[in-house]
Structures are given as structure tokens and as C-alpha cells.
Design a protein around this motif. Sequence first.
Motif, PDB file in Angstrom:
ATOM      1  N   LYS A   1      10.307  82.962  44.147  1.00 44.93           N
ATOM      2  CA  LYS A   1       9.197  82.333  44.862  1.00 44.93           C
ATOM      3  C   LYS A   1       7.872  82.974  44.479  1.00 44.93           C
ATOM      4  O   LYS A   1       6.882  82.278  44.207  1.00 44.93           O
ATOM      5  CB  LYS A   1       9.433  82.446  46.366  1.00 44.93           C
TER       6      LYS A   1
ATOM      7  N   THR B   1      13.171  78.621  47.878  1.00 51.36           N
ATOM      8  CA  THR B   1      12.295  78.379  46.730  1.00 51.36           C
ATOM      9  C   THR B   1      12.130  76.917  46.348  1.00 51.36           C
ATOM     10  O   THR B   1      11.166  76.560  45.667  1.00 51.36           O
ATOM     11  CB  THR B   1      12.830  79.127  45.498  1.00 51.36           C
TER      12      THR B   1
ATOM     13  N   SER C   1       6.869  82.153  40.814  1.00 52.45           N
ATOM     14  CA  SER C   1       6.492  80.740  40.716  1.00 52.45           C
ATOM     15  C   SER C   1       5.079  80.524  41.248  1.00 52.45           C
ATOM     16  O   SER C   1       4.283  79.783  40.651  1.00 52.45           O
ATOM     17  CB  SER C   1       7.487  79.875  41.487  1.00 52.45           C
TER      18      SER C   1
ATOM     19  N   LYS D   1      13.972  75.676  44.206  1.00 48.46           N
ATOM     20  CA  LYS D   1      14.324  75.713  42.792  1.00 48.46           C
ATOM     21  C   LYS D   1      15.832  75.506  42.611  1.00 48.46           C
ATOM     22  O   LYS D   1      16.632  75.860  43.489  1.00 48.46           O
ATOM     23  CB  LYS D   1      13.940  77.057  42.181  1.00 48.46           C
TER      24      LYS D   1
END
Length: 213
Positions: A51, A77, A54, A79
Motif C-alpha cells: 500500500k 491494498t 503504491s 491489489k
Amino acid sequence: MNEAYYRQHAQRFYDDTVNVDMAALYQPFIGCLPPGARILDAGCGSGRDVKAFSKMGFAVDAFDASPELVALARRLTGKPVEQMRFDEINAAARYDGIWCCASLLHVPEAGLPDVMAKLAKALKPGGVWYLSFKYGSGEREKEGRRFTDMDEAGLRRIVDKLNGSFKQNSVTGESGNRLAANIEIKKTWQTGDLRSGRSDERWLNAIISNNPN
């Protein structure tokens, strides 16, 4: 052993680690990376660092061996965190940086050279790699988890073995191994544990580079 621990205690581990302030440890790593670099968070745990990286504008791939932690990291996240073990890594010269925060410490010492070889091959020439271990030497078990502790001399021995293996394989013409033939320890330093109430625990931190031939 470790799988059973995280199966039972994933939420507690997540709660204990997700909000730890890692800014001081990020800086030596991200300071070596170009803007927008691609990072692999290998053994991402809670997803905290995925996190953070990113948000800094980096492209981040991540995996963890624990399905419970993978689910929590995906939720945090947003993701596509993969469930994968270190020995399943097969990327080649893909990443500008690899982040192994408190993850390689669960690999048995005898298996570290092979695992680190896979990670080294995943680095682009000139790429950098952060790793951390609990400070010490040898293997031990604590509360249902296996740990491989590391000091500076132990890390140097493993890197020397790694480079020796790459050199031998290069001579035999195994082109995959020529992707990473000169691993160098750029920096090591010690820190206390950043989690509340555990500052007496020491950690070995290192920045390693994959130097182009």
C-alpha cells in the motif's frame, strides 16, 4: 510449522503490523529506485508496504505463502496479491527493486542460497533489494514459528555462495543464471523492532544490488 501459525494467528499478526511506521526503513531502499519503478514485495504479510509503495507511485507486485494473509493484504491494498512460496518464483530481470521485509527469516538456512538465487534472477541489472532478519545466528523455533537469524558475517557467507554459484553456472553456459552474477552488499545496519513494546529486539537490515556485468 509457519503455515499453521499464520493460519491460526493471521488476524493478530495483521493487527500488530499493519500500522507500523516504516518510513525510516523505506528511505534507503526507495532512494535507489527510479520514479515509477517496479517493485516485488516478496512475503508481503499484511500488505502494509504494498500500500505504501503504491501510494508513492511505484508499480508493485506482491505475494505471500499464507492464504489468510493474502486475503487480508488484498482487502487492504485492492491489489491482486498472489499466494505463492519463495521456491515458486520464476521471474527473470523483471524488477527494479525487491522488498523482503521480515520474510526470508522463515526460510531454513540451508535453503537460503537457492531462494535468494531465484530472487536475484528476478532483479534487473542494476536493481536493488532490501531484506531484514532478526539479528543473530543459527536457526530456532519460537511460539510455533521457525526463524533463521542472521548477522553481517552470515549474510556475507550466503552472498559469497550465491556469487560462486552464479559464476560456476555461467561457465557451464546456463544463460538464465547470467542475469545475476554479481550480487553486492551495499549497506547493512541494525535497528530495534518498530512494533510497540519490542524495541529490545534487534534486526539486521541490508541493501543488496545486482551489479551489471
